[in-house]
Every structure is written in C-alpha cells, then in structure tokens.
Design an enzyme around this catalytic site. Structure first.
Site, PDB file in Angstrom:
ATOM      1  N   ASP A 145       0.862  -1.162   0.000  1.00  0.00           N
ATOM      2  CA  ASP A 145       0.000   0.000   0.000  1.00  0.00           C
ATOM      3  C   ASP A 145       0.911   1.228   0.000  1.00  0.00           C
ATOM      4  O   ASP A 145       2.043   1.129   0.452  1.00  0.00           O
ATOM      5  CB  ASP A 145      -0.755  -0.075   1.330  1.00  0.00           C
ATOM      6  N   ASP A 170      -8.290  -3.259   2.540  1.00  0.00           N
ATOM      7  CA  ASP A 170      -7.169  -4.159   2.229  1.00  0.00           C
ATOM      8  C   ASP A 170      -7.401  -5.575   2.741  1.00  0.00           C
ATOM      9  O   ASP A 170      -6.661  -6.480   2.394  1.00  0.00           O
ATOM     10  CB  ASP A 170      -5.875  -3.628   2.864  1.00  0.00           C
ATOM     11  N   ASP A 186      -3.497  -1.193   5.502  1.00  0.00           N
ATOM     12  CA  ASP A 186      -3.969  -0.748   6.810  1.00  0.00           C
ATOM     13  C   ASP A 186      -5.475  -0.539   6.832  1.00  0.00           C
ATOM     14  O   ASP A 186      -6.080  -0.522   7.870  1.00  0.00           O
ATOM     15  CB  ASP A 186      -3.253   0.547   7.230  1.00  0.00           C
TER      16      ASP A 186
END
Length: 1020
Positions: free
Chosen positions: A374, A718, A714
């Site tokens: 990410d 996700d 996070d």
C-alpha cells in the site's frame, strides 16, 4: 470497492466445480461480493427517500417503529468472522503435521508391547515406556505451540476498541445518544467532526462536512459530503457516508440506509472472512519431510521384516522388529526443535517491531518473492507536508524530512512574508491543546490534511500562527466548496494603514483567473503573458511531481470604502473577488518515509519484486514510486518513452518499458491473461486508483505466476487481499481492526523497512532449520544400526530403547535448538528467493549426507566402543556372532566367553547395559563434531568462527548431561545406565575428528568448484 473490479473475472478457487452445493453456493456469494456495490438511494429525491423508509425527515422515526425494525434486522454490528474454536486449534497442534508421525510411533509401540505381553510371561517394558514418552512429547510440544499462538491472539484481542461507540439520533423530534448497535434503517442521524459514522447514511443536509474515507477507498484527502447527487457510482457520490469512516470536520444529517453486514464496510469484512487460505510454505515443507522420513522408515522396516523371516525368526518376532525399526526412525526431538526455533525467531522479530500471529508465517516471509505494498502510511509518512513553494518566479524547496533536517530557503523576501500570511490566515486548522512541548511536525491538529500541512509549515518558518491570527482577526469567511473551488477570508489589520485584507486560496487555475497582478519581490506588477507562462510551467512541474498544488492571492481593501467595523455579507457579496493580486503557489505531498528507499533497494538485491497498489492518483503514485525506488532511475514507462520520442503512446512497444503504471479503470476491463502479461513482462509495477476487489485480483494474479505474495495494508479495504496473500501484513498504528484480524503479521511501527528485517529473519530461520534437521537426523543411523545388527548377526543388543530416548530428548535437544541462533553465512539478502519447487527444507541430498555419510561414521564409532568393552570383558567379536538367543535366555547361567569364563544372566546384562551406556556416550562424542560441521553449509567453520554462545553452551550441556546419566548413583536402576571407565569415552574421538576433517574437505571442494559434482550430490 472503488472503480469496478473486473466483472468477468472468476477467482482461481472456482475451478473446484465438484465441491457439492454448499461450496458452489459459497463461491457464488464470494463472486457477488467481488462485484461493485449496487444501490440507488443516492439517486432518490428527499421525498422519495422519506417514502421509501417511512420516516419524517425532520422528526425521525417513532420509538416503537425503531424497536420493530431492530427486532427485524438485528443489531447494527458486523458479524465477527467465524473464529476457530479453541479446542479445534488445540487439536490442530496435537495432530497436525509432524505430530502425526510421533502418534503413529506411539501406537506401534503399544501394539508391540501388547504382542510381547501375549507371548511372554515377563515382557520387557521398553516399548511401553517408549510409547508413553512419545505421546508425552507430542502433548507437551502441542501445548507449547498452542500457548505461543494463543499469546499472539491475546495481543490481537487487545487491539479491539473497548469503548462502545455512541450515535446521536433524532426520534420523535427529540435528540438522543444511543449505542451505535441500536441504530436502525430509516433512523435520522447527526454526525459532527470527530465522530465515527455509525451506519451507511444518505445525507439530507450538511454544513462544511468532510469525511475521511481512506480506510475504505485509500484516498488520503478528506472528501466533502453534501446532499447533492454527484456521481452514478455510490462510492464516488457526495451524498453517501459510509459506516465506520470518520467525520473530520463540519456537521451533517442523514437517513440510515444500511446497517451491520449490509453496509459497504460489512460486505468487505464478509468477503475477507470467506476467502479460502492455502497452506503455508513451511507446512508444505514439513509434509514433504514427513513423507521422506516415513518412506525411509517403511522401506527399512519392510526390508528387515522380510530378511528376519528368511533368517528363520517367527512372524511375531519379525513384526516386533518391523515396529522397532519404524519407531527408531522417528526423530522424537525434532517436533520440539522446530517449534522452539520458530518461536525464538518470532520473539526476535517482535523486538524488531514485527508481531507474528502464527508461527509458520515466520518462514513464509523468508520465501516471499513479491510484495504488494500500500502507499499511504506504509511507504509514506501519512502526513501531508509542504514540499515546494513558487514565488518571485522561482521554485523553493521546503523541508519534508521526518526530523526537520532537510532543505531551507531564503525567508527574507517580502513576497514570502505575504504568502506565509495568507497560508496562516486563510486556514481553519488549529493545533490541539496542550502540545507546547512537542516538536511542531509531531503535533496533532484539528482540520483537514492540507490545511494542517500549511499550518505546520508556517509555524516552523514564521513562528506562532496563533499570534498572527490574533493580530489579524477574521471578520468574514467563505468556506471551500466544490463549485467555486476556493476558500476566502477577510481579516482586520492591526499593523497597517489599510483596515482590511482579503486573502484567498484554492485550485491554482481558478485563483489565477481572479487575478490581474502578481507580487514579485514585494512589488505588484501586471500579470502579463510571460508571467502566466511562468506560472503554468511551475504548476505543471509541481503537479508532475505528484504534489497537490494550491494557489494563493490577496487584496488590500481600501479603508475609505471598507472602514473598520464594516459589515461584510458573504451571501450577497458586497466586496470584490476579482482583480486580485497573485502571490504564489505551495505544493504538498505525503512524503516517503526515510528508511523506505533503502528497504526497497534491499528487496531488489534479494530478488523480491515490490509492487505498489494504491487508491491514489496515478501521477502521485508514480512520483512516490520513483522517490522510494520502486521505479528505479533510468527505467521508463510507456508514457515516458512516448514523451521522450514525441510519438503517441499507441506506437510504443510495451515490452521496451521496464516500468508500468496501471490505472484501476484499465484493470477493470482486463482479462486475467492480460494481467498475467503485465505482471510477467514488467519488473516495476504501480497500480493506481484501485478498488479493494482489484487488490484481491492483483494478489491472485501474482499467485498464478507462482509467486509467494506478501501484502501490506492498513484499511478495511485491504483485508480481502491480506487474507488471500501468502502472508498478510497489517499496520499496528494506523491499521483498522478488520485488517489486523485478516493479517498474519503486524508491523508495530507501520514501517515498510521492518518487512525487510522480517524477510531476513525468515530466510535465516529456513537455513538454520535445515542445519538443525541435518544435525538431528544424523544420530538416527547410530541408533538404528545396532538394532539391525542385533537382528542379522544375532549379537547382544548394542543400544537400548531407553538410551535412544536419552539422546533424542536429552543430549540432542539444546544443541539442535542452538543452531537457530547461528548467524547467516553470507549475505542472505543478496540471493534470489527460495524456489519452493526445488529448494526444499529437507531434500534427498540432506538425507544422503546425514544418513549415508556422517551417520555411518558415527555408527562405526559406536560399534568400535561396543566391541572394545565386550572384548575387555572376554567376549571377542567372533564369539558374539549368533550368541543372542543364549545371551537373552534367563535360564542360561553358565554362558562361556572367549576365554572359557562362565557368565550368569545378571552379570551378562550388567555388561550389556554398560555397552548401551558407552554406545550412548560415543554418540554424544561424535555429535560434537556433527554440531560444529552443521554450523555452516558452504563456509569453513574457521571462516564462520565460534561466536554462537548458545551453541558452545549446547556442547557443554550435552557432555554434562551424558556424564550425569552415566555416573549418577541410582541410574543403574532407573535407566539401566552404568558408570564408564574414562578410557571408554575416548574410543569415539578418532571418529569425531574424522567427521570434522571429512566435512571441511567437502566444503572446500564446494567453494573451489561451485556447481560441480560434489555440490550436485552433497550440498543441501
């Protein structure tokens, strides 16, 4: 959840067509969840909305109606993911993987004892003891592993928010605070800055409301919320607020349109908990190892079963031999060794900020070949920071480092004074109270990310913004809105003849349109074509760096027309908003973390592909990817090549571009073959504007390529990808509870660099487990061969069952575990990831080294000692052949030795047990050398050195334990172990030295002739 995951895509899981109705049903549901959200509440007018939910839009529901709906729909909470019951977890530890082998061993022992008890009046209890010990080993190790994992999940439980969330609802016209779980569909809810949105809401009125959708869509900028329908896609439109996102500022009222699992967030959580998870690499390795060991054991057992029948033993005796050989092949101590090694590594990783939730994930990280990371908060600092300013017709660089040690610029220009004043005054962000002693960059602020960045920048370079605001009190304001894209405020001036100044900031092109002059070196000059081009170039340059650019302008209002105390009207504008003076640009970015570029470089040299997957804008994503080295210097995308050669993108051969930026909307229309092609042909990939479903599809694509995938994330969005990946890594600080629940590992400091540490530890533990297993397996041969000779040559038993247990569960344990502390031989981060197809934990070469070479030398050492002791007592080797039946006969009390002396049964047994003890001591002596050679697989021990203190302790500990078992009074009764003459200890020394020299020569050849015959045959 964002922009359409490929609808034609069907996950790899769906190939198992024959799984019966239940499985098909589940797969159908998962496919439904992989599609986009379907709802039309955002398109309804307020009247239609009121009719649909039977609610009065000003008074809310009646209490009775709310009770009825609550009874119908159930509480507004997410169904917790189906957790495995504790007893199932415990049984998995007791009967999973390696334990099965030991249980089979224990059952065979009880079977053998049963057969003997039926045949003889006084059966030997060895098999009974062995069975009990094997069962005990499994139970103790199982409890230990279970305790370790339970401890990690306890840490998980502590993450859950203990505070029950509250919600402000309006029922029967009264405002009331209730538990968020009691909110129902149709409720009229009010949210304000700082609240968590209690359910999916359709907004009916709002005042400057902004929400942080980052945990859902990955967009780090707060999103404006208003009653207007602005987009077909419910995730893009402004009039919907989502469950569990945070309201950052302003207030809003809305009608609840979905609660609990039916919310958008609930759908993602359900998608995550429904995904099938594959086996971990280490579990597969242990399975492969068990197959190998079982294969060897059964082959030996059956061969000698047949042989003993040929030699004339009864079939019952032959069955006893068969069981004995299979059990002797089981490495009793290995299960405990592997568990302890993984636990030690997990503890080491926790000290380095990686919390591992299940032990097997420790090694998975080491075999990782692709990391899908990410962007926001993992690769970047997750705080918007002013990066550049443009004033006086030049770009100045601001300080974006985490500790404020970076660039500075000349602050003496009067234009900078004006720019900093606008940025400080036309700004609603404030520092939260009581942070005077904290450094400015670390302080918490109330306000949106961009304004907070400006606030910190001005506070750092110009001193207190509060004092600046006190000197120039605000008298009027037009907040930012999406139609005019600017924010304007008017302030009284205490330090100037002009009574008021109008300051404005917003989208640069909109601000420039309202200006007729520009401030250069403190002087207003006309905004001519040349200055407009200069502005355009600066704007393009900063925008191209992926930065968010804002324009600033001002106008000193003439005192004659606007005296102090003038009433400014922001609805019917009674002041000018055109012909202003342009002052400058400021651009912001969420800057990369300091340690990330280095970590990405380490991944590259370790052969790990780092892919960025983000919900952010492609230009920003590409800029950060270049900043951290995911796209390395000199590598171009198709767009870069087209720009350089000045040709359209369609004419560039995509294979020429090493790097590639894929937009979520393109990904939506790709077939899985096209995605595979991108993943295969490009070494450096960035996916931008992706939705959570697409993240999942990217992970599945990488796995189709045979990669072991680690995913970091996070947000709630996700969690499906975290669950599907071989190892999911959640963020400890910024991570949502759902993502932590789905992950296998948690980065306590949210830092990408900690992953690299984890990879290093994972690779090291794989190497060290190999060494540990090689060490443990070697002593199997000197334990099995005495039994085989006992059958074939009919000699007295050289080594008893109890003594075998003393080796496997006593002297070998600490040395085997000490190898987990061994340092890496070479730079493990310079080699390619392990290929799970070819590089096994235990391969045929390791078995051939341990059993066929080193083990054989050890067995020779043991037999040498055995024959020496019996010869000293009068039984020469020639006399021993075929003596077994008389030797073990209780009625024979006059057995003659080579010199004609007669031996009673009891005397013979004392000599036999002394031989057992000496054979045991010899194995300990040869295991010294084995432990030292197992320290390295390629290097010389002299290169590696003896720095491992635990290993030195292990050598001393096994020697002390062996001496204790031999010389402690009472051992003759308890374990049938007798004191040895000192000289007998030295019988095995030459063999120990031989092992050491043999292996050092082998490793020298390995280093001299890499890839040669010796490496192919013996390098494990």
């Amino acid at each position: 959840m964002g922009r359409g995951a490929g609808r034609e895509y069907s996950p790899a899981a769906t190939t198992a067509e024959n799984g019966g109705g239940k499985k098909k049903q589940k797969e159908k549901e998962l496919d439904e969840l992989k599609k986009e959200v379907a709802m039309d509440d955002h398109k309804l007018s307020l009247d239609e909305l009121g009719r649909k939910y039977q609610v009065d839009l000003s008074k809310g529901l009646t209490n009775q109606r709310a009770q009825d709906i609550l009874a119908r729909d159930g509480p507004n909470a997410l169904t917790p993911p189906p957790t495995t019951p504790e007893w199932v977890k415990f049984c998995r530890q007791l009967f999973g993987g390696f334990s099965i082998l030991l249980w089979i061993g224990a059952l065979l022992c009880f079977l053998a004892y049963g057969i003997l008890a039926a045949m003889e009046d006084e059966p030997s209890n060895d098999n009974l003891y062995l069975g009990i010990v094997l069962a005990a080993v499994v139970i103790v190790t199982g409890c230990f592993s279970y305790y370790q994992e339970a401890k990690s999940s306890k840490i998980m439980d502590s993450f859950k928010n203990m505070v029950p969330q509250q919600a402000l609802v309006i029922r029967e016209g009264e405002k009331m605070q209730i538990n968020a779980e009691e909110v129902v569909v149709g409720d009229l809810v009010e949210v304000k800055g700082g609240d968590r949105v209690p359910a999916d809401l359709r907004i009916i009125s709002s005042h400057g409301c902004k929400v942080d959708n980052s945990s859902l869509t990955g967009e780090s900028e707060p999103q404006t919320r208003s009653p207007e329908f602005t987009h077909e896609n419910p995730l893009e439109t402004r009039n919907i607020c989502f469950f569990s996102t945070n309201c950052v500022e302003g207030t809003a009222r809305g009608i609840v349109i979905a609660t609990g699992d039916r919310t958008v967030m609930g759908r993602i959580a359900t998608l995550a908990s429904g995904l099938e998870v594959g086996q971990t690499p280490i579990a597969m390795e242990i399975e492969h190892f068990i197959q190998l060991i079982t294969g060897v054991a059964v082959f030996l057992g059956v061969s000698f079963f047949v042989l003993s029948l040929i030699l004339g033993y009864s079939w019952l005796e032959a069955v006893i031999f068969l069981i004995g050989i299979i059990v002797a092949n089981v490495p009793e101590g290995l299960l405990a060794t592997v568990t302890v090694c993984l636990t030690l590594t997990a503890k080491r990783m926790a000290r380095k900020n990686c919390l591992v939730k299940n032990l097997e994930a420790v090694e998975t990280l080491g075999s990782t070949s692709t990391i899908c990371s990410d962007k926001t908060g993992t690769l970047t600092q997750n705080r918007m920071t002013v990066a550049h300013m443009w004033f006086d017709n030049q770009i100045h660089e601001a300080d974006t480092t985490e500790d404020q040690s970076g660039a500075t610029f000349d602050k003496r220009s009067p234009t900078w004074t004006a720019l900093s004043r606008i940025a400080g005054l036309c700004n609603r962000a404030v520092f939260k109270a009581g942070q005077e002693n904290i450094s400015v960059s670390k302080r918490d602020t109330a306000g949106d990310a961009s304004e907070s960045a400006l606030l910190k920048c001005i506070e750092l370079s110009c001193g207190s913004v509060r004092k600046m605001r006190d000197r120039n009190p605000k008298v009027a304001e037009i907040p930012f809105n999406s139609t005019n894209k600017y924010q304007l405020s008017i302030h009284e001036r205490e330090d100037s003849p002009q009574s008021h100044v109008l300051v404005m900031k917003g989208a640069p092109e909109r601000i420039l349109d309202r200006c007729s002059t520009i401030l250069v070196q403190g002087k207003e000059i006309p905004l001519d074509k040349e200055m407009q081009d200069a502005f355009q170039n600066a704007y393009m340059e900063l925008g191209g760096l992926g930065e968010r650019v804002l324009g600033f302008c001002q106008l000193n209002l003439p005192s004659g027309k606007f005296p102090r105390g003038f009433k400014f009207d922001t609805d019917e504008l009674n002041f000018p908003t055109e012909k202003l003076c342009f002052v400058g640009l400021m651009s912001m970015i969420d800057p990369p973390r300091a340690a990330v570029p280095d970590a990405v470089g380490k991944c590259r040299s370790a052969g790990i592909k780092v892919i960025m997957v983000t919900g952010d804008h492609p230009i920003t994503a590409k800029a950060i990817a270049k900043g951290v080295g995911i796209i390395s210097e000199g590598n171009e995308t198709v767009e870069d090549i087209a720009a350089r050669l000045n040709i359209p993108v369609s004419q560039v051969n995509p294979r020429e571009a090493k790097a590639c930026v894929v937009h979520g909307s393109d990904l939506k229309d790709m077939t899985s073959e096209q995605l595979d092609e991108i993943l295969r042909d490009h070494t450096e990939i960035v996916f931008a504007r992706t939705s959570p479903q697409q993240k999942l599809i990217i992970v599945e694509g990488c796995q189709r390529q045979g990669a072991i995938v680690a995913v970091t994330g996070d947000g709630v969005n996700d969690s499906p990808a975290l669950k599907k990946a071989d190892i999911g890594i959640a963020m400890g600080i910024s991570g949502s509870d759902v993502s932590k629940q789905a992950a296998d590992m948690i980065l306590l400091d949210d830092n990408f660099a900690s992953i690299v540490t984890g990879v290093e530890e994972g690779r090291l533990i794989f190497d060290n487990l190999k060494k540990s297993i090689a060490y443990t397996l070697t002593s199997n041969i000197p334990e099995i061969t005495p039994f085989l000779l006992f059958i074939i040559a009919n000699i007295p038993l050289p080594l008893g069952t109890v003594t075998i247990l003393c080796i496997d569960l006593g002297t070998d344990m600490v040395p085997a575990i000490s190898l987990a502390y061994e340092a890496a031989e070479s730079d493990i981060m310079k080699r390619q990831p392990r290929n799970s197809q070819t590089d096994k934990l235990v391969n045929e070469r390791l078995i051939s080294m341990a059993y066929g070479q080193i083990g054989m030398i050890q067995a020779l050492g043991g037999f040498f000692t055995y024959f020496v002791i019996l010869a000293e007592n009068g039984f020469l080797p020639s006399r021993l052949l075929g003596i077994r039946l008389d030797w073990d006969d209780r009625t024979t009390n006059d057995l003659e030795d080579s010199y004609g002396q007669e031996w009673t049964y009891e005397q013979r047994k004392v000599v036999e047990f002394t031989c057992h003890t000496a054979f045991f001591a010899s194995i300990v002596v040869v295991q010294w050398a084995d432990l030292i050679i197992c320290k390295t697989r390629r290097n010389s021990v002299f290169q590696q050195g003896m720095k491992n203190k635990i290993l030195i302790f292990g050598l001393l500990e096994e020697t002390a334990l062996a001496a204790f078992l031999s010389y402690c009074p009472g051992m003759g009764v308890a374990l049938r172990m007798y004191p040895l003459k000192v000289t007998w200890w030295f019988c095995a020394f030459p063999y120990s030295l031989l092992i050491f020299i043999y292996d050092e020569v082998r490793k020298l050849i390995l280093r001299r002739y890499p890839g040669g015959w010796v490496e192919k045959e013996t390098y494990y």
